[in-house]
Write a protein that holds these residues in place. Sequence first.
Motif, mmCIF file in Angstrom:
data_model
loop_
_atom_site.group_PDB
_atom_site.id
_atom_site.type_symbol
_atom_site.label_atom_id
_atom_site.label_comp_id
_atom_site.label_asym_id
_atom_site.label_seq_id
_atom_site.Cartn_x
_atom_site.Cartn_y
_atom_site.Cartn_z
ATOM 1 N N ARG A 333 -15.583 -27.632 -24.075
ATOM 2 C CA ARG A 333 -16.405 -27.518 -23.140
ATOM 3 C C ARG A 333 -16.264 -28.124 -20.925
ATOM 4 O O ARG A 333 -17.710 -27.972 -20.597
ATOM 5 C CB ARG A 333 -17.700 -28.677 -23.587
ATOM 6 C CG ARG A 333 -18.747 -28.170 -22.960
ATOM 7 C CD ARG A 333 -19.647 -26.968 -23.585
ATOM 8 N NE ARG A 333 -21.261 -26.228 -23.276
ATOM 9 C CZ ARG A 333 -22.127 -26.534 -21.962
ATOM 10 N NH1 ARG A 333 -21.568 -26.763 -20.751
ATOM 11 N NH2 ARG A 333 -23.302 -26.436 -22.160
ATOM 12 N N SER A 387 -18.069 -22.245 -26.200
ATOM 13 C CA SER A 387 -18.274 -23.196 -24.883
ATOM 14 C C SER A 387 -19.790 -22.298 -24.486
ATOM 15 O O SER A 387 -19.316 -23.315 -22.341
ATOM 16 C CB SER A 387 -16.829 -22.047 -24.509
ATOM 17 O OG SER A 387 -17.130 -21.282 -24.580
ATOM 18 N N GLY A 388 -20.191 -21.602 -24.132
ATOM 19 C CA GLY A 388 -21.463 -21.681 -23.164
ATOM 20 C C GLY A 388 -22.322 -22.292 -23.992
ATOM 21 O O GLY A 388 -23.801 -21.323 -23.748
ATOM 22 N N SER A 389 -22.590 -22.400 -25.281
ATOM 23 C CA SER A 389 -23.725 -23.368 -26.172
ATOM 24 C C SER A 389 -24.559 -24.085 -25.175
ATOM 25 O O SER A 389 -23.766 -25.621 -24.174
ATOM 26 C CB SER A 389 -23.286 -24.203 -27.575
ATOM 27 O OG SER A 389 -22.782 -23.211 -28.208
#
Length: 500
Positions: A333, A387-389
């Motif tokens: 992240r 990774s885009g959460s």
Amino acid sequence: MTPNLARIPNLARIPSLARSARPARPSRPAPTGFDRRLIAPMIIGSVLNPVNSSMIAVALVPIGAAFGAPPSQTAWLVSALYLATAVGQPVVGRLVDTYGPRRLYLIGTALVGVAGLLGALAPSLGALIGARVLIGFGTSAAYPASMYLTRSEAERTGLKSPAGVLTALSVANQTVVVIGPTLGGLLIGAGGWRLIFTVNIPLSLACLVLGSLRLPKHPFRAPSAHRTPDAVGTPPTKRAVDIPGMLLFAAMLVSLMLFLMEPGVADLYLLGLTAAAGTGLFLRELRVREPFIDLRVLGGNPPMLATFLRQFLSFTAVYGFLYGFTQWLEQGRGLHASAAGLLLLPLSLSALIVSSLTGRREAVRAKLVVGSVVQIVACALLLVVGSGSPVWLLAAVGLLMGIPQGLNGLANQTALYRQADADRMGSAAGLLRTFTYLGALGASAATATFFAHGADTHGLHELALFMLAGAVLLLVATLLDRSLRAITPTTPTTPVSGKA
């Protein structure tokens, strides 16, 4: 007719008569309830291990960057501590049962301070791993000593279930485990990863001062089937120390862990060593008069064996999340260590709230069922994290994961207290912690395997499936254990008293 001693000349020259003529100095009466003076050293000592095991979670990436080491090598910072503790807890627990808690507590907590200083000055990753080993051995003393003192005080006061004291121990440990990453992240942001080792120095000094002043030299032990009435209030009976059994136990765990950290065909011989050491341990412990691990007692106590299994399964998922998710937050992240630590605050808060609200109610089976179900949900939710959460989703996963953290450990500790023999409470408590750390070792090995090339999202999802399988097994093991229904809540008969 009683003679007047005041008229006897040269009375001072007769020491025995002089002492008898003086009024007796009143001794301090023992508290009628649980002696609260013991609580501070018990809690501070017992949190030494969780504070060291949790803060390192956010330090693995910075340490790896400092020494140029990949996650598969920095994982040994986790495994080394847990391996040392998994061996040390039952060993020290046995010594606590034999020699009493005071001296083992003081020796262990002093070693933690020394190891913290060595870790802060470590010039290489190998030296840092050595410091973690010393910390593991040093932190092995306080929890068995605390459980021994809890049982001793319960026998003295007639308190059948000191739920308040057990809750205080559990809440302190659970809270430190989940607050550790946040604290570690703040320390790293303030002065680098070496600061997380210096924390041990003031904690060690506090334990030494409080332990010296407050821990009894001869804790009360009531007579039982294994002790005569003359043993009340005297030191524990000295037992032989099974050194070969301890060495076989250590060899079994070390060889197994070496294989799990880097499994491969070339390392299958380690499994052979594990099997050989385990067989030797089994045969010896059945034959020796004073075994290190009394297999006959364990074999005759299936409920306690089930508690050990539940502890292992529960903490495999807990530590898999703590180490795996935290590393992913930093690498997958792209968060800084301090930000990753702050993002775990919901985990801390939910675990603390749940432990505090449910601590005084035993309800062992209900806690384990709820805890395992929520753990299943949290592990399943990890499968959709990427990774885009959004940040709120990441915080929600931690919030959910804190609930079983606050329920399962407390429930298993209460179950063990009710299931273990009073004469072996230190050993039983040490074994419970051993299974906790075996779960941590399993989680560390899984993290090293799934993050072999970095803490990416694919590896996180593989780790989540591993954790999910363990959570499902925990639920099944809980539902099948009928002995949990027999653990009915008891009401404390004696309040906690004395000065803190």
